[in-house]
Structure formats: structure tokens, C-alpha cells
Design a protein around this motif. Structure first.
Motif, PDB file in Angstrom:
ATOM      1  N   THR A 237       0.800  -1.213   0.000  1.00  0.00           N
ATOM      2  CA  THR A 237       0.000   0.000   0.000  1.00  0.00           C
ATOM      3  C   THR A 237       0.840   1.274   0.000  1.00  0.00           C
ATOM      4  OG1 THR A 237      -0.186  -0.093   2.396  1.00  0.00           O
ATOM      5  CG2 THR A 237      -1.969  -1.102   1.109  1.00  0.00           C
ATOM      6  N   ASP A 238       2.098   1.204   0.424  1.00  0.00           N
ATOM      7  CA  ASP A 238       2.936   2.394   0.446  1.00  0.00           C
ATOM      8  C   ASP A 238       3.752   2.552  -0.832  1.00  0.00           C
ATOM      9  OD1 ASP A 238       4.434   0.134   1.126  1.00  0.00           O
ATOM     10  OD2 ASP A 238       5.855   1.294   2.316  1.00  0.00           O
ATOM     11  N   CYS A 239       3.642   1.636  -1.769  1.00  0.00           N
ATOM     12  CA  CYS A 239       4.403   1.697  -3.018  1.00  0.00           C
ATOM     13  C   CYS A 239       3.617   2.518  -4.043  1.00  0.00           C
ATOM     14  CB  CYS A 239       4.652   0.284  -3.553  1.00  0.00           C
ATOM     15  SG  CYS A 239       5.391   0.263  -5.208  1.00  0.00           S
ATOM     16  N   ILE A 240       4.213   3.584  -4.529  1.00  0.00           N
ATOM     17  CA  ILE A 240       3.531   4.466  -5.478  1.00  0.00           C
ATOM     18  C   ILE A 240       3.139   3.722  -6.758  1.00  0.00           C
ATOM     19  CG2 ILE A 240       5.660   5.371  -6.502  1.00  0.00           C
ATOM     20  CD1 ILE A 240       4.179   8.109  -6.634  1.00  0.00           C
ATOM     21  N   PHE A 241       3.987   2.805  -7.230  1.00  0.00           N
ATOM     22  CA  PHE A 241       3.659   2.086  -8.454  1.00  0.00           C
ATOM     23  C   PHE A 241       2.540   1.075  -8.223  1.00  0.00           C
ATOM     24  CE2 PHE A 241       8.082   2.809 -10.558  1.00  0.00           C
ATOM     25  CZ  PHE A 241       7.761   4.140 -10.755  1.00  0.00           C
TER      26      PHE A 241
ATOM     27  N   GLY B  43      -5.061   1.896  -9.453  1.00  0.00           N
ATOM     28  CA  GLY B  43      -5.922   2.998  -9.868  1.00  0.00           C
ATOM     29  C   GLY B  43      -6.115   4.057  -8.803  1.00  0.00           C
ATOM     30  N   GLU B  44      -5.345   3.987  -7.726  1.00  0.00           N
ATOM     31  CA  GLU B  44      -5.461   4.961  -6.641  1.00  0.00           C
ATOM     32  C   GLU B  44      -4.767   6.269  -6.975  1.00  0.00           C
ATOM     33  OE1 GLU B  44      -3.887   3.059  -3.170  1.00  0.00           O
ATOM     34  OE2 GLU B  44      -5.268   1.374  -3.330  1.00  0.00           O
ATOM     35  N   ILE B  45      -3.766   6.206  -7.842  1.00  0.00           N
ATOM     36  CA  ILE B  45      -3.023   7.380  -8.291  1.00  0.00           C
ATOM     37  C   ILE B  45      -3.136   7.412  -9.812  1.00  0.00           C
ATOM     38  CG2 ILE B  45      -0.747   8.458  -8.481  1.00  0.00           C
ATOM     39  CD1 ILE B  45      -0.010   7.169  -5.825  1.00  0.00           C
ATOM     40  N   PRO B  46      -3.553   8.544 -10.378  1.00  0.00           N
ATOM     41  CA  PRO B  46      -3.684   8.601 -11.833  1.00  0.00           C
ATOM     42  C   PRO B  46      -2.320   8.613 -12.523  1.00  0.00           C
ATOM     43  CG  PRO B  46      -4.178  10.736 -10.863  1.00  0.00           C
ATOM     44  CD  PRO B  46      -3.964   9.782  -9.723  1.00  0.00           C
TER      45      PRO B  46
ATOM     46  N   ILE C 293       6.131  -1.213 -15.801  1.00  0.00           N
ATOM     47  CA  ILE C 293       6.179  -1.885 -14.502  1.00  0.00           C
ATOM     48  C   ILE C 293       5.341  -3.155 -14.530  1.00  0.00           C
ATOM     49  CG2 ILE C 293       6.521   0.301 -13.286  1.00  0.00           C
ATOM     50  CD1 ILE C 293       3.581   0.065 -12.318  1.00  0.00           C
ATOM     51  N   PRO C 294       5.729  -4.136 -13.722  1.00  0.00           N
ATOM     52  CA  PRO C 294       4.844  -5.294 -13.559  1.00  0.00           C
ATOM     53  C   PRO C 294       3.704  -4.907 -12.615  1.00  0.00           C
ATOM     54  CG  PRO C 294       6.761  -5.563 -12.160  1.00  0.00           C
ATOM     55  CD  PRO C 294       6.970  -4.297 -12.956  1.00  0.00           C
ATOM     56  N   ARG C 295       2.559  -5.507 -12.813  1.00  0.00           N
ATOM     57  CA  ARG C 295       1.447  -5.269 -11.897  1.00  0.00           C
ATOM     58  C   ARG C 295       1.759  -5.825 -10.503  1.00  0.00           C
ATOM     59  NH1 ARG C 295      -3.305  -3.542 -14.143  1.00  0.00           N
ATOM     60  NH2 ARG C 295      -3.392  -3.575 -16.415  1.00  0.00           N
ATOM     61  N   ARG C 296       2.521  -6.915 -10.476  1.00  0.00           N
ATOM     62  CA  ARG C 296       2.895  -7.541  -9.201  1.00  0.00           C
ATOM     63  C   ARG C 296       4.135  -6.852  -8.648  1.00  0.00           C
ATOM     64  NH1 ARG C 296       6.221 -11.762  -8.155  1.00  0.00           N
ATOM     65  NH2 ARG C 296       6.303 -12.436 -10.308  1.00  0.00           N
TER      66      ARG C 296
ATOM     67  N   ILE D  31      10.292  -2.794  -9.300  1.00  0.00           N
ATOM     68  CA  ILE D  31      11.084  -2.807 -10.536  1.00  0.00           C
ATOM     69  C   ILE D  31      10.340  -2.081 -11.648  1.00  0.00           C
ATOM     70  CG2 ILE D  31      12.439  -4.856  -9.969  1.00  0.00           C
ATOM     71  CD1 ILE D  31      10.683  -6.425 -11.938  1.00  0.00           C
ATOM     72  N   HIS D  32      11.114  -1.363 -12.448  1.00  0.00           N
ATOM     73  CA  HIS D  32      10.542  -0.618 -13.559  1.00  0.00           C
ATOM     74  C   HIS D  32      11.602  -0.409 -14.622  1.00  0.00           C
ATOM     75  CE1 HIS D  32      12.018   2.284 -10.561  1.00  0.00           C
ATOM     76  NE2 HIS D  32      12.240   3.131 -11.554  1.00  0.00           N
ATOM     77  N   LEU D  33      11.142  -0.451 -15.841  1.00  0.00           N
ATOM     78  CA  LEU D  33      11.987  -0.257 -17.007  1.00  0.00           C
ATOM     79  C   LEU D  33      11.733   1.142 -17.538  1.00  0.00           C
ATOM     80  CD1 LEU D  33      13.870  -1.758 -19.064  1.00  0.00           C
ATOM     81  CD2 LEU D  33      11.792  -2.145 -20.403  1.00  0.00           C
ATOM     82  N   HIS D  34      12.798   1.935 -17.669  1.00  0.00           N
ATOM     83  CA  HIS D  34      12.698   3.245 -18.301  1.00  0.00           C
ATOM     84  C   HIS D  34      12.833   3.043 -19.807  1.00  0.00           C
ATOM     85  CE1 HIS D  34      13.304   5.775 -14.643  1.00  0.00           C
ATOM     86  NE2 HIS D  34      13.911   4.676 -14.217  1.00  0.00           N
ATOM     87  N   VAL D  35      11.965   3.669 -20.574  1.00  0.00           N
ATOM     88  CA  VAL D  35      12.068   3.699 -22.033  1.00  0.00           C
ATOM     89  C   VAL D  35      12.264   5.161 -22.401  1.00  0.00           C
ATOM     90  CG1 VAL D  35      10.927   3.202 -24.220  1.00  0.00           C
ATOM     91  CG2 VAL D  35      10.555   1.696 -22.251  1.00  0.00           C
ATOM     92  N   LEU D  36      13.436   5.461 -22.956  1.00  0.00           N
ATOM     93  CA  LEU D  36      13.827   6.841 -23.253  1.00  0.00           C
ATOM     94  C   LEU D  36      14.032   7.007 -24.747  1.00  0.00           C
ATOM     95  CD1 LEU D  36      16.567   6.791 -20.516  1.00  0.00           C
ATOM     96  CD2 LEU D  36      14.409   8.010 -20.317  1.00  0.00           C
ATOM     97  N   GLY D  37      13.483   8.057 -25.319  1.00  0.00           N
ATOM     98  CA  GLY D  37      13.653   8.285 -26.747  1.00  0.00           C
ATOM     99  C   GLY D  37      13.416   9.738 -27.102  1.00  0.00           C
ATOM    100  N   GLY D  38      13.557  10.009 -28.399  1.00  0.00           N
ATOM    101  CA  GLY D  38      13.305  11.347 -28.895  1.00  0.00           C
ATOM    102  C   GLY D  38      14.519  12.248 -28.953  1.00  0.00           C
ATOM    103  N   ARG D  39      15.676  11.710 -28.597  1.00  0.00           N
ATOM    104  CA  ARG D  39      16.932  12.456 -28.713  1.00  0.00           C
ATOM    105  C   ARG D  39      18.079  11.454 -28.735  1.00  0.00           C
ATOM    106  NH1 ARG D  39      19.913  12.546 -23.939  1.00  0.00           N
ATOM    107  NH2 ARG D  39      18.757  12.344 -21.987  1.00  0.00           N
TER     108      ARG D  39
END
Length: 114
Positions: A2-6, A12-15, A42-45, A99-107
Motif C-alpha cells: 500500500t505504500d508503493c507508489i507504483f 488505480g489509486e493514483i492517476p 512496470i509489472p502489476r505484481r 522494478i521498472h523499465l525506463h524507455v527513453l527516446g526522442g533524442r
């Protein structure tokens, strides 16, 4: 978690400005982008760090990578190229312990990073 922002985004608690959703993975725009196109996948789990992943998470980790490629296509940066980054723990630059994967582009990006 419950304390994890992701986890709260997944619930659906945080848009979030979603890019794609699958059964196991969610991709959304980063609130603090470091590139013209910057998504988080991010994974849902909840898995805190890459070091916490187990053999049972192999398929999920593959789904993260494939969703990263799809997010790059949806963001319009796949054709010219993009970078994917997964940070692990404090010295690796991880600030949210889900865990989360950053996807960076546009430069263009240089090597080595950081």
C-alpha cells in the motif's frame, strides 16, 4: 504494497498517463522525464528490485522488455532508436522500489551513460 507508489498506480489509486496495459504489465509516462519521450514499464505484481526477482519471474521480465519495445513504438521513437534502463538499488539509481523499465527516446544518447 500500500505504500508503493507504483502499486497504487496499478490499483488505480493514483492517476497516470497510460501508454499500454496488459494482464501483467503497465506502461505510463514518467512524471519527471529526462528525454522527450520517457515511459516507465512496470509489472502489476510488486517486486522491489531486480535482485528480488526469481526464476519464476523470467516470463514476466521478458514481458517487461517486450512492453518496453511496444511503448517505444507507441511513443513514436522506435524507428530512430531508444534506450531502456533498469536501475537496481540506491547506487544503481533506483528511487522507487518496485522494478521498472525506463524507455527513453526522442533524442540521441551518449555512451557510457551517467
Amino acid at each position: 504494497m500500500t505504500d508503493c507508489i507504483f502499486c497504487r498506480i496499478v490499483a488505480g489509486e493514483i492517476p497516470a498517463k497510460l501508454i499500454l496495459e496488459t494482464e501483467n504489465v503497465v506502461a505510463f509516462h514518467d512524471l519527471n522525464p529526462v528525454a522527450p519521450q520517457h515511459a516507465l514499464v512496470i509489472p502489476r505484481r510488486h517486486i522491489a528490485t531486480l535482485d528480488d526477482a526469481t526464476d519464476e519471474d523470467r516470463e514476466l521480465l521478458g514481458q517487461l522488455m517486450l512492453a518496453g519495445a511496444e511503448a517505444a513504438r507507441l511513443l513514436g521513437c522506435a524507428e530512430n532508436g531508444y534506450r531502456t534502463v533498469m536501475n537496481c538499488k540506491e547506487s544503481g539509481g533506483q528511487s522507487v522500489y518496485h522494478i521498472h523499465l525506463h524507455v527513453l527516446g526522442g533524442r540521441p544518447f551518449s555512451w557510457p551513460p551517467g
